[in-house]
Design a protein around this motif. Sequence first.
Motif, PDB file in Angstrom:
ATOM      1  N   PRO A   1       3.239 -75.295 -17.347  1.00  0.00           N
ATOM      2  CA  PRO A   1       2.296 -75.933 -18.271  1.00  0.00           C
ATOM      3  C   PRO A   1       0.992 -76.390 -17.608  1.00  0.00           C
ATOM      4  CG  PRO A   1       4.512 -76.680 -18.748  1.00  0.00           C
ATOM      5  CD  PRO A   1       4.597 -75.872 -17.475  1.00  0.00           C
ATOM      6  N   ALA A   2       1.049 -76.874 -16.386  1.00  0.00           N
ATOM      7  CA  ALA A   2      -0.177 -77.330 -15.708  1.00  0.00           C
ATOM      8  C   ALA A   2      -1.109 -76.156 -15.432  1.00  0.00           C
ATOM      9  CB  ALA A   2       0.173 -78.048 -14.408  1.00  0.00           C
ATOM     10  N   LEU A   3      -0.566 -75.041 -14.947  1.00  0.00           N
ATOM     11  CA  LEU A   3      -1.394 -73.859 -14.687  1.00  0.00           C
ATOM     12  C   LEU A   3      -1.957 -73.322 -15.994  1.00  0.00           C
ATOM     13  CD1 LEU A   3      -2.612 -71.643 -12.957  1.00  0.00           C
ATOM     14  CD2 LEU A   3      -0.392 -70.461 -13.023  1.00  0.00           C
ATOM     15  N   ARG A   4      -1.133 -73.239 -17.002  1.00  0.00           N
ATOM     16  CA  ARG A   4      -1.607 -72.758 -18.312  1.00  0.00           C
ATOM     17  C   ARG A   4      -2.776 -73.615 -18.807  1.00  0.00           C
ATOM     18  NH1 ARG A   4       0.734 -69.447 -22.099  1.00  0.00           N
ATOM     19  NH2 ARG A   4      -0.226 -69.625 -24.151  1.00  0.00           N
TER      20      ARG A   4
ATOM     21  N   SER B   1     -11.201 -75.732 -10.560  1.00  0.00           N
ATOM     22  CA  SER B   1     -10.425 -74.741  -9.818  1.00  0.00           C
ATOM     23  C   SER B   1      -8.962 -74.804 -10.243  1.00  0.00           C
ATOM     24  CB  SER B   1     -10.548 -74.992  -8.317  1.00  0.00           C
ATOM     25  OG  SER B   1     -10.022 -76.253  -7.984  1.00  0.00           O
ATOM     26  N   PHE B   2      -8.230 -73.764  -9.863  1.00  0.00           N
ATOM     27  CA  PHE B   2      -6.787 -73.771 -10.054  1.00  0.00           C
ATOM     28  C   PHE B   2      -6.142 -72.883  -9.001  1.00  0.00           C
ATOM     29  CE2 PHE B   2      -8.217 -70.384 -12.939  1.00  0.00           C
ATOM     30  CZ  PHE B   2      -7.354 -69.339 -12.636  1.00  0.00           C
ATOM     31  N   GLN B   3      -4.871 -73.141  -8.765  1.00  0.00           N
ATOM     32  CA  GLN B   3      -4.086 -72.346  -7.823  1.00  0.00           C
ATOM     33  C   GLN B   3      -2.980 -71.654  -8.599  1.00  0.00           C
ATOM     34  OE1 GLN B   3      -2.628 -75.003  -4.823  1.00  0.00           O
ATOM     35  NE2 GLN B   3      -4.613 -75.232  -3.862  1.00  0.00           N
ATOM     36  N   ALA B   4      -2.648 -70.439  -8.168  1.00  0.00           N
ATOM     37  CA  ALA B   4      -1.586 -69.687  -8.827  1.00  0.00           C
ATOM     38  C   ALA B   4      -0.920 -68.756  -7.824  1.00  0.00           C
ATOM     39  CB  ALA B   4      -2.154 -68.863  -9.985  1.00  0.00           C
TER      40      ALA B   4
END
Length: 103
Positions: free
Chosen positions: A89-92, A64-67
């Motif tokens: 950078p972490a989201l990318r 998963s990811f948050q944005a």
Amino acid sequence: MEHERRCAPRHPFIAHAELSDEERTIYLQARVSDLSISGCYLDMIHPLPAGTQVALYVTDDRGSFQARGKIVYSLPNLGSGVAFLDVNPALRSDIERSLQHVT
């Protein structure tokens, strides 16, 4: 032919999304149907209006990811295009991990 305005190509990608407005007064569920480094498309019956800033939590079978994002356009009964804000950078890295398995 219409000029492509996206700054990154979108790829077919199916995942579950939960989103809320910035004030956290609205919580919605949607399906991500395509994804790029700069945004995504959300399939949803009752999309939020263009210009609404949202918090997204995207989950697929790999993680998963948050944005944070902004609704760029809404199509009633269909969905919304979302542009990600502050792609750090972490989201990318999280998005690239998700896209590794896209064919």
